[in-house]
Write a protein that holds these residues in place. Structure first.
Motif, PDB file in Angstrom:
ATOM      1  N   VAL A 206      19.591  85.145  41.878  1.00 50.77           N
ATOM      2  CA  VAL A 206      20.637  85.158  42.905  1.00 50.77           C
ATOM      3  C   VAL A 206      21.967  85.393  42.203  1.00 50.77           C
ATOM      4  O   VAL A 206      22.137  85.052  41.023  1.00 50.77           O
ATOM      5  N   PRO A 207      22.943  85.999  42.893  1.00 49.33           N
ATOM      6  CA  PRO A 207      24.202  86.354  42.244  1.00 49.33           C
ATOM      7  C   PRO A 207      24.866  85.155  41.566  1.00 49.33           C
ATOM      8  O   PRO A 207      24.915  84.054  42.102  1.00 49.33           O
ATOM      9  N   SER A 212      20.567  84.980  36.113  1.00 41.33           N
ATOM     10  CA  SER A 212      21.085  86.339  36.268  1.00 41.33           C
ATOM     11  C   SER A 212      22.118  86.644  35.199  1.00 41.33           C
ATOM     12  O   SER A 212      22.127  87.737  34.611  1.00 41.33           O
ATOM     13  N   SER A 245      23.989  91.252  40.019  1.00 42.45           N
ATOM     14  CA  SER A 245      25.118  90.539  40.623  1.00 42.45           C
ATOM     15  C   SER A 245      25.229  90.775  42.121  1.00 42.45           C
ATOM     16  O   SER A 245      26.164  90.271  42.756  1.00 42.45           O
ATOM     17  N   SER A 246      24.294  91.533  42.672  1.00 38.20           N
ATOM     18  CA  SER A 246      24.379  91.898  44.089  1.00 38.20           C
ATOM     19  C   SER A 246      23.484  91.001  44.949  1.00 38.20           C
ATOM     20  O   SER A 246      22.363  90.679  44.559  1.00 38.20           O
ATOM     21  N   PRO A 247      23.951  90.624  46.143  1.00 35.42           N
ATOM     22  CA  PRO A 247      23.090  89.864  47.062  1.00 35.42           C
ATOM     23  C   PRO A 247      21.910  90.696  47.562  1.00 35.42           C
ATOM     24  O   PRO A 247      20.986  90.145  48.166  1.00 35.42           O
ATOM     25  N   ARG A 248      21.924  91.996  47.298  1.00 30.96           N
ATOM     26  CA  ARG A 248      20.810  92.856  47.697  1.00 30.96           C
ATOM     27  C   ARG A 248      19.712  92.915  46.630  1.00 30.96           C
ATOM     28  O   ARG A 248      18.701  93.581  46.807  1.00 30.96           O
ATOM     29  N   CYS A 249      19.910  92.208  45.519  1.00 24.73           N
ATOM     30  CA  CYS A 249      18.886  92.172  44.471  1.00 24.73           C
ATOM     31  C   CYS A 249      17.613  91.544  45.021  1.00 24.73           C
ATOM     32  O   CYS A 249      17.634  90.451  45.590  1.00 24.73           O
TER      33      CYS A 249
END
Length: 279
Positions: A206-207, A212, A245-249
């Motif tokens: 998660v970001p 991460s 770093s993206s919430p779309r990961c």
């Protein structure tokens, strides 16, 4: 092509004198210390225990053993103890030593623990046997190393592409090999340990999470070696860092497999007979 003895952890890669290396180690500790502590608690680590922590890094788990679990002593061993040298925790002793050296024999311990150490050693099979020999008759061996459940088969994304390149780069530069880690339970059984078991923890990506940030930092330090594999270019690495770093990961981090076994069957049975012990 796979490298051959081209370097070692802490020399060919992840040198302790590099700026920020202690912080990178601490990010890994933030991601995994709670899980390691829960396992050591379940195994009964506490007052009266003398412990050996191999590859102690910045000493977060060694200090937890003394300050929270209440063990009596911890010998924290690393090939470079600069991140431990200034620590004044009562009961904590540090030792600069190479566990692969034939004369490494610091004594016998109720707990022998190593986390993310053996995966970086080409002589890992021999070192498992050595660590077993350092466990006292009433003691337990606890070993943790990385497992990667997806990068070999997952769809090709910037994250999985860079992760694959990272494992190849580490293998070719410092000999890191995680392919054997799922065999830990059988390996401990073959060494004569009793009541062997294992578990896997995969921290969520998660970001801004510790894990991460750990991988982003690790990729930064292995960037040159990853580029040398020919599997990635600069743009792919940058996209992978952005993905982390993206919430779309939507990816699965490499995780940690922890395996343990007791030196004698009597010790394991005695531990399980105590009130509150894990069945």
């Amino acid at each position: 092509m796979r490298g051959t003895d081209t370097g070692r952890y802490g020399e060919g890669m992840f040198r302790p004198e590099e700026t920020g290396e202690a912080g990178r180690i601490d990010l890994g500790a933030l991601a995994y210390d709670e899980v390691s502590a829960a396992r050591l608690t379940a195994l009964g680590a506490g007052p009266g225990w003398n412990c050996l922590d191999v590859g102690a890094g910045t000493g977060t788990l060694a200090r937890w053993l003394l300050e929270s679990a209440g063990v009596t002593t911890v010998l924290a061993v690393d090939r470079d103890t600069r991140f431990l040298a200034a620590d004044g925790t009562p009961g904590l002793t540090t030792l600069n030593a190479d566990i692969t050296a034939p004369d490494f024999d610091p004594g016998r311990f109720r707990l022998v623990h190593a986390r993310f150490v053996l995966m970086h050693l080409r002589s890992w099979r021999r070192i498992i046997a050595k660590l077993v020999s350092l466990v006292a008759p009433d003691g337990v061996l606890v070993l943790s190393d990385a497992v990667d459940l997806t990068s070999a088969t997952a769809p090709g994304t910037p994250y999985t592409t860079v992760t694959r390149a990272m494992w190849q780069a580490l293998r070719e530069t410092i000999g890191t090999d995680i392919s054997w880690v799922p065999d830990y339970p059988q390996l401990l059984h073959e060494e004569g340990l009793y009541h062997v078991a294992a578990e896997i923890h995969v921290p969520p990506l998660v970001p801004d999470s510790a894990i991460s940030r750990f991988w982003a930092d690790t990729w930064g330090r292995t960037r040159g070696a990853m580029l040398a594999t020919g599997r990635v270019d600069e743009a792919q690495i940058e996209r992978a860092v952005h993905e982390l770093s993206s919430p779309r990961c939507a990816a699965l981090s490499p995780g940690m497999l922890t395996a343990w076994g007791w030196k004698t069957a009597e010790a394991a049975c005695d531990r399980r007979s105590r009130p509150g012990a894990e069945p």
